[in-house]
Design a protein around this motif. Structure first.
Motif, PDB file in Angstrom:
ATOM      1  N   ARG A  33       0.755  -1.356  -0.020  1.00  0.00           N
ATOM      2  CA  ARG A  33      -0.167  -0.168  -0.024  1.00  0.00           C
ATOM      3  C   ARG A  33       0.810   1.355  -0.063  1.00  0.00           C
ATOM      4  O   ARG A  33       0.491   2.222  -0.511  1.00  0.00           O
ATOM      5  CB  ARG A  33      -0.961   0.064   1.164  1.00  0.00           C
ATOM      6  N   ARG A 324       2.843  -4.206  10.626  1.00  0.00           N
ATOM      7  CA  ARG A 324       2.521  -3.007   9.761  1.00  0.00           C
ATOM      8  C   ARG A 324       3.514  -1.812   9.959  1.00  0.00           C
ATOM      9  O   ARG A 324       3.901  -0.911   9.318  1.00  0.00           O
ATOM     10  CB  ARG A 324       1.282  -2.420  10.440  1.00  0.00           C
TER      11      ARG A 324
ATOM     12  N   PHE B 457      -6.948   2.450  12.351  1.00  0.00           N
ATOM     13  CA  PHE B 457      -6.103   2.463  11.445  1.00  0.00           C
ATOM     14  C   PHE B 457      -6.797   3.429  10.124  1.00  0.00           C
ATOM     15  O   PHE B 457      -5.779   4.018   9.572  1.00  0.00           O
ATOM     16  CB  PHE B 457      -5.971   1.040  10.998  1.00  0.00           C
ATOM     17  N   ILE B 510     -10.609  -5.287  -7.999  1.00  0.00           N
ATOM     18  CA  ILE B 510      -9.129  -4.964  -7.380  1.00  0.00           C
ATOM     19  C   ILE B 510      -8.154  -6.053  -7.980  1.00  0.00           C
ATOM     20  O   ILE B 510      -6.967  -5.878  -7.965  1.00  0.00           O
ATOM     21  CB  ILE B 510      -9.134  -4.854  -5.837  1.00  0.00           C
ATOM     22  N   TYR B 534     -12.271  -1.101   2.409  1.00  0.00           N
ATOM     23  CA  TYR B 534     -10.887  -1.448   2.205  1.00  0.00           C
ATOM     24  C   TYR B 534     -10.302  -1.872   1.010  1.00  0.00           C
ATOM     25  O   TYR B 534      -9.152  -1.401   0.810  1.00  0.00           O
ATOM     26  CB  TYR B 534     -10.733  -2.945   3.159  1.00  0.00           C
ATOM     27  N   ARG B 535     -11.002  -2.577   0.069  1.00  0.00           N
ATOM     28  CA  ARG B 535     -10.519  -2.501  -1.267  1.00  0.00           C
ATOM     29  C   ARG B 535     -10.280  -1.329  -1.839  1.00  0.00           C
ATOM     30  O   ARG B 535      -9.668  -1.144  -2.746  1.00  0.00           O
ATOM     31  CB  ARG B 535     -11.218  -3.706  -1.989  1.00  0.00           C
ATOM     32  N   TYR B 537      -9.579   1.341  -0.625  1.00  0.00           N
ATOM     33  CA  TYR B 537      -8.573   1.972  -0.146  1.00  0.00           C
ATOM     34  C   TYR B 537      -7.093   1.250  -0.847  1.00  0.00           C
ATOM     35  O   TYR B 537      -6.194   2.172  -1.132  1.00  0.00           O
ATOM     36  CB  TYR B 537      -8.298   1.819   1.613  1.00  0.00           C
ATOM     37  N   LEU B 538      -7.144   0.057  -1.136  1.00  0.00           N
ATOM     38  CA  LEU B 538      -6.226  -0.430  -1.704  1.00  0.00           C
ATOM     39  C   LEU B 538      -6.182   0.101  -3.213  1.00  0.00           C
ATOM     40  O   LEU B 538      -5.025   0.545  -3.736  1.00  0.00           O
ATOM     41  CB  LEU B 538      -6.309  -2.153  -1.775  1.00  0.00           C
TER      42      LEU B 538
END
Lengths: 570, 570
Positions: A33, A324, B457, B510, B534-535, B537-538
Motif C-alpha cells: 500500500r 505494519r 487504522f 481489485i 478496504y479494497r 483503499y487498496l
C-alpha cells in the motif's frame, strides 16, 4: 510513476519477508500500500500463507465447521490484490548479511536458491515446545498450532475412533484443545504442571474455571508432571497411557501437547543477529541488531508497559501491529512500538476468563509492590433479565494507584470489561480514574455503576484510606494472617449465614448492627464480611468510626467460597 | 467515639437531601459511610425513594416482569442499613438560606413544617417536558418517567384494551417506550420532530434503526410536528387521533409524550441560587452559588469534556458520581467532577446504537473542525460462528487527531466498543492511539484487529495523509461534491457490482486493477470504492502512487446503501 512518498526510499527495492500469517502478511500488504514499486517476496515454510491459527482449536469440535474458513487469504488473492510474490513450502536456510541475500530450498528443484534483499523481515513465529517426556515422539502425540496439525489430529480421531484423550498444558491452546475435544464427545484429561489452569491468572479465579470444566465432565490433573506416554495398541486392544507425578495413571489414545512456545530464533542466531533470553532483540521500530533486518510477531521480545521488562509474547494483535509498523518504518514513516499490556481472554465453556497486565501472583513473584480489590458486580442491571455476576480482581500501585493488573472471570460480557481495562491501562490510568469512567448504561447493557466503576470505587476507597481490607488469600495456609487473631463478624442475614460462613464468625446483620455492637469486644481486631463486600464495607465504616480496629474481607464470602478456600469455611 | 476523619467536620450535623433516586441516594449513603454522627434526612416528593427509572420502559412490555424489581432500595432498608431518615411523599416548599432551614408539606398533618440544615443537597432531577400540543392534557396522554406513570399506563391499557398507541419523541425514552409497546402487541406510531430517531446521532446511522423498527412493524413519522391530540370515545366507539404536520393522521388510543426533560430548578430559583440556561450552576465540587447548598444529578449543568460547554445531562451514572462527590466534599475530601463525555446507548429491537462525544451533525452545528471515518468491522472473527458487522463512525480533530465523537450501530457487542471509545475519549486519546489499543482477542470475542483498532487504522491513515476520502454525505443533495465531477471506479467483483452500485461507476475489480487502469482517464478526479472501504483503499493507493487525483469513498457502498443515500445508487 513515482508517488510523493517515493522520496523517502528508492523505487524497485527488493523486500523479502520470511514467514506469512499475522506479522509477515500485515507487513507485506502494508508495504504494497505504501510502495507500489517494491518487489515483495514472502517465503512461507508451511503450505498456507495466511491462516487464523487462533481458530484452529475450534475446528476440532466443529464449532468452526469448515477448515477452509481458517484461511484468511489465499496465494492467488495475495498475489493479485497486492502484487506480491508469495511462495509457500519455501524454507529459508541462511542469511548472508554481508551480501544481503538469503538462501532457501526450492520445493520444485530441491536445490538451494538465492534471493537478494534490500530489506529483510523475519516473521518466523514460534514453535510449539515439546518437553522431554518419555514416549512424546509417538504417533498418537500431536501439537496443535498449524492447519496440518489440525488435519492430522482429525484424521487420527476419525481413523482410530478415539474416545479418550489427554491434553498436556493448560494455557490458552491447551484449554481450548481440551474443551473442543470434550465437545466432540471425547473423555478428556487436562494436565498442567502449575497448580491450576490459565497459569497467568490467580488460583482463586482459576478455581471458577476448574468448576466449569468439571461440570462439563473434564478430568483435571493440576500440579501434575507428565513423565511418560505410551501409545495404544490396536492389535492387542490396549489403550495408550499417560503417567504423571501427582496424578493417577490415565488412559489416552490421543495426546495433544500444548505446554508453550519458543521463538524460532535459529536462523537469526546463525546469522549473528542479537537474540535475547526469550526471542529476538528489536528496537521500537522493529529493527534487529542489523538495521536492514526487521523482526516481528511471536519471535521477538517487546516491552511490557507495566514493568518495562522485555519478553516474547504470542498474540496475533501485537504481531499485526508490528508487521505494519516495520513496513511503515521501511517507507520512511516515524513509528514507535508502544509495548504490550498483555491483554488476553479465554473461553472455558460458558465462562470467560481474561487478564490485562499481571496477576497478583505474578506481581508478587516480580517483587512489584501492589494492593488489590475483588468485586463481584453483575454484568448489567440486576433487574433486567439475564444478568450474571462476574469476578474482577484489580491490582494497583499503593503509591500512586496506577493500574498493574486486572483479572476477570464470569459468564457474561466479561470481554467488554477486559477491553475497557486494557484501554485504561494503556492510557496509564489509576484505580481512581476508573471511578470516573462514563460507561454506556441502559439496563440491557450495564449499570449506572458499571463493574469497572465498582472496581474503581472499591480500590479508590482503599487507596484513600476509607477502608482497610484483608484478602481470603491472607488467611490461607501460607498466608500472613491467622483467623484466630480476629473477631469475625458476618453482617449478612441469618438465612445467608445459615448457608455457610467463615469459621467462628458471629452473625450481626447490617440492618441491626448499630444496636448489636455491644456483642463485639473492643480489645480484639475485627474482621467484617458479607457476601460480596459491600455490606461488609458498610459494617467496616460503622466499626471504624466507633474506634474499633477493623478490616473488611475483600470480595466477601463469595471470594472465599468460589476461590476454593475451604479451610476458612464452616 | 470520634473517628479520625471527624476532624474535618463537626459531629452531629444536620444534612438535608431534597430528592432520592440516583443522585440523592448516592449522596445520602456515601455520607453515612463517611460520617456516622450526621443526622441525614432525605425528602422525596414521590412514593419511592430509590427506583431504577431507566428500567421503566421495559416493564411496559413485561421484559422486566415485575414492577417490584425496579425498587432499588426500600425506606425500611435505607433507614436500617444507613441510619437515614427517609421521608417519602414529602415535597419541599422553600429554602430559607439565611436561617438555613427548609419548609416542607407534611403529608400526615397537611401542615407546613420546618427542618434546619447545616448542608443542603438538591437532587430534584428533571421533569418530563410536555409540549403545548392541543389536547395534550387528555386522560389518554401520559409521560413515562416514574413508577406511578408506569402504573397508570399499565392500568389504562388493561382497562381499555388499547391496541393502538402513539409515542411522541424518539429520544431514549421514546424509542424504548415505542419498542416495548410494540412488543406488548400494540400498533405503535413513533413521532419525532427531527428527521430521524435518536437525534443525537447522524441520520445515516439512524437509518439502520429505522429499518429495524419497520421490520418490527412500527410506524415511523419522522420530521413530524404533532399539533393536536384527540381522545378515544368508548361510548361512540371512536378512536383517539394524533394530527401532525408532515405525517398522516393516525389513530391512537394511548399517547406517551417523551420529548425531553427540563431540570427542576423552580425551588432553586425562588431561593436565589444561580441557575443557567439548562440547569443549576455548580462548581466542580457540586456546590451551587451558596456553598452550603449542593446540587447533583439531572438538575445541574456540567461540562462536556469535548467542548468545555456546560449543559444539563439526564444520565444515571453521572448523577451517582455527583451525589457521591457532594458527600465526599462535605466531609472534607478533595474532589473534582471531571465533566462528561456523553456516553449513551440504546437498544432498538436487535440493534444497539450508541454515542460518545458528538455526532458529525452536532460538531458541524457547533462549528468544531472535524474529520471522520466510517468502518464496518465484524464484532468478532468472521470465521467463528455468530459474527455480525457493526457500523462505526469516529470523528476527530484534523489538527491533532483528538477524538471528538464516535457513533455505533449493530446487532452484536456494540456496547463493548462504545465503552472502549468512552474510556479512550476520557483519556484524551487520539484517533492514532486507537491503532495501538491491545484489545482482547480470541475468536469468540474479537479479532486480531478489533473494530476499534480498525477505526484507528482508517482514521490514522487519513490523519497522516495515507489516504484522502469523501463521504456519501458529501454527495447528498445538500453536499459539497457532485458525483458528475468524478470518474467513479468500483473495485469489487463483477457479482457484487451487479447487485447494485454507485451511479455511473465503472467496475474494475481489485484483483486485476493494475492491468485495467488504462480505462481510467488521467485528467479526471477518481472516486474509488468497494463494499466497506478496504479494497477501495487498496485501489486508492494504486491510483495515488501512479499520479491520479483520487479519493476513496468512506465506508464504501455499504455506507451509501445502509445510510439511505438512494439518489447515489443505480
Amino acid at each position: 510513476m513515482a508517488a510523493s512518498a517515493a522520496a523517502a526510499y528508492p523505487p524497485g527495492r527488493n523486500i523479502v519477508i520470511v514467514g506469512g500469517v499475522a506479522g509477515g502478511m500485515s507487513c507485506a500488504t502494508r508495504l504494497r500500500r505504501l510502495d507500489e514499486t517494491a518487489h515483495i517476496t514472502v517465503l512461507e515454510k508451511g503450505p498456507y500463507p495466511s491462516f487464523a491459527n487462533c481458530g484452529i482449536p475450534y475446528a476440532l469440535s466443529g464449532i468452526i465447521s469448515d477448515e477452509s474458513k481458517l484461511h484468511v487469504q489465499t496465494v492467488p488473492k495475495l498475489n493479485s490484490w497486492f502484487n506480491l510474490d508469495v511462495k509457500v513450502n519455501h524454507e529459508v536456510l541462511s542469511i548472508d548479511r554481508a551480501a544481503k541475500k538469503i538462501k532457501y530450498l526450492s520445493p520444485a528443484t530441491k536445490e538451494e536458491e538465492e534471493l537478494p534483499y534490500d530489506k529483510l523481515v523475519l516473521a518466523q513465529g514460534a514453535d510449539a515446545f515439546v518437553p522431554p517426556i518419555e514416549g512424546v515422539g509417538a504417533k498418537h502425540v500431536f501439537k496443535l498450532t498449524t492447519i496440518p496439525d489440525l488435519q492430522d489430529i482429525q484424521a487420527y480421531i476419525a481413523e482410530r475412533h478415539v474416545k479418550k484423550a489427554a491434553v498436556i498444558g493448560a494455557g490458552f491452546i491447551g484449554i481450548e484443545a481440551a474443551e473442543n475435544l470434550d465437545l466432540l464427545g471425547l473423555d478428556v484429561t487436562l494436565y498442567e504442571f502449575a497448580p491450576h489452569v490459565f497459569p497467568l491468572i490467580d488460583g482463586d479465579l482459576a478455581n471458577v474455571l476448574h468448576e466449569e470444566m468439571k461440570k462439563n465432565k473434564m478430568n483435571l490433573a493440576m500440579g501434575a508432571q507428565v513423565y511418560k506416554i505410551t501409545p495404544p495398541d490396536p492389535e492387542k486392544g490396549t489403550h495408550g497411557m499417560v503417567y504423571a507425578k501427582n496424578a493417577p495413571d490415565t488412559e489416552a489414545d490421543l495426546v495433544i501437547v500444548a505446554v508453550g512456545v519458543r521463538a524460532r530464533t535459529g536462523l537469526a542466531k546463525e546469522s549473528g543477529l542479537e537474540v535475547g533470553k526469550t526471542g529476538m532483540v528489536v528496537n521500537d521500530q522493529m529493527q534487529t541488531s542489523d538495521p536492514d533486518i526487521y523482526a516481528v510477531g511471536d519471535m521477538v521480545e517487546t516491552e511490557h508497559v507495566v514493568t518495562g521488562a522485555r519478553s516474547q509474547l504470542a498474540l496475533a494483535g501485537p504481531a499485526n501491529r508490528q508487521g505494519r509498523m516495520a513496513a511503515d518504518h521501511m517507507c520512511g514513516k516515524e513509528v514507535r512500538y508502544r509495548g504490550n499490556v498483555g491483554t488476553s481472554v479465554c473461553k472455558v465453556f460458558k465462562q470467560t476468563a481474561g487478564l490485562v497486565g499481571f496477576s497478583t501472583r505474578s506481581l508478587e513473584k516480580m517483587g512489584v509492590p501492589f494492593e488489590y480489590v475483588t468485586v463481584h458486580p453483575p454484568d448489567h442491571a440486576g433487574y433486567y433479565p439475564g444478568s450474571a455476576p462476574m469476578t474482577m480482581k484489580v491490582a494497583f500501585s499503593p503509591a500512586d494507584g496506577k493500574l498493574l493488573g486486572a483479572q476477570l472471570v464470569g459468564t457474561r460480557n466479561v470481554d467488554k470489561r477486559i477491553d475497557v481495562l486494557a484501554t485504561a491501562m494503556r492510557a496509564g490510568m489509576t484505580i481512581e480514574d476508573l471511578e470516573h469512567l462514563e460507561l454506556a448504561y441502559s439496563p440491557p447493557y450495564g449499570s449506572a455503576k458499571d463493574p469497572v466503576n465498582m472496581a474503581g470505587f472499591a480500590g479508590g476507597n482503599l487507596l484513600r484510606g476509607d477502608v482497610e481490607i484483608l484478602h481470603a488469600a491472607d488467611f490461607a495456609p501460607a498466608g500472613r494472617e491467622q483467623l484466630e487473631d480476629y473477631f469475625v463478624v458476618d453482617v449478612r442475614s441469618a438465612e445467608e449465614f445459615g448457608r455457610g460462613h467463615v469459621k467462628g464468625a458471629l452473625n450481626l446483620p447490617i440492618a441491626t448492627l448499630r444496636e448489636t455492637l455491644d456483642q463485639v469486644p473492643k480489645d480484639k481486631k475485627v474482621l467484617v464480611y458479607c457476601w460480596v463486600g459491600y455490606r461488609g464495607y458498610l459494617g467496616y465504616r460503622v466499626f471504624k468510626q466507633l474506634g474499633y480496629e477493623v478490616r473488611n474481607l475483600d470480595g466477601g464470602f463469595k471470594a472465599v467460597s468460589e476461590g476454593g478456600y475451604e479451610a476458612l469455611v464452616e
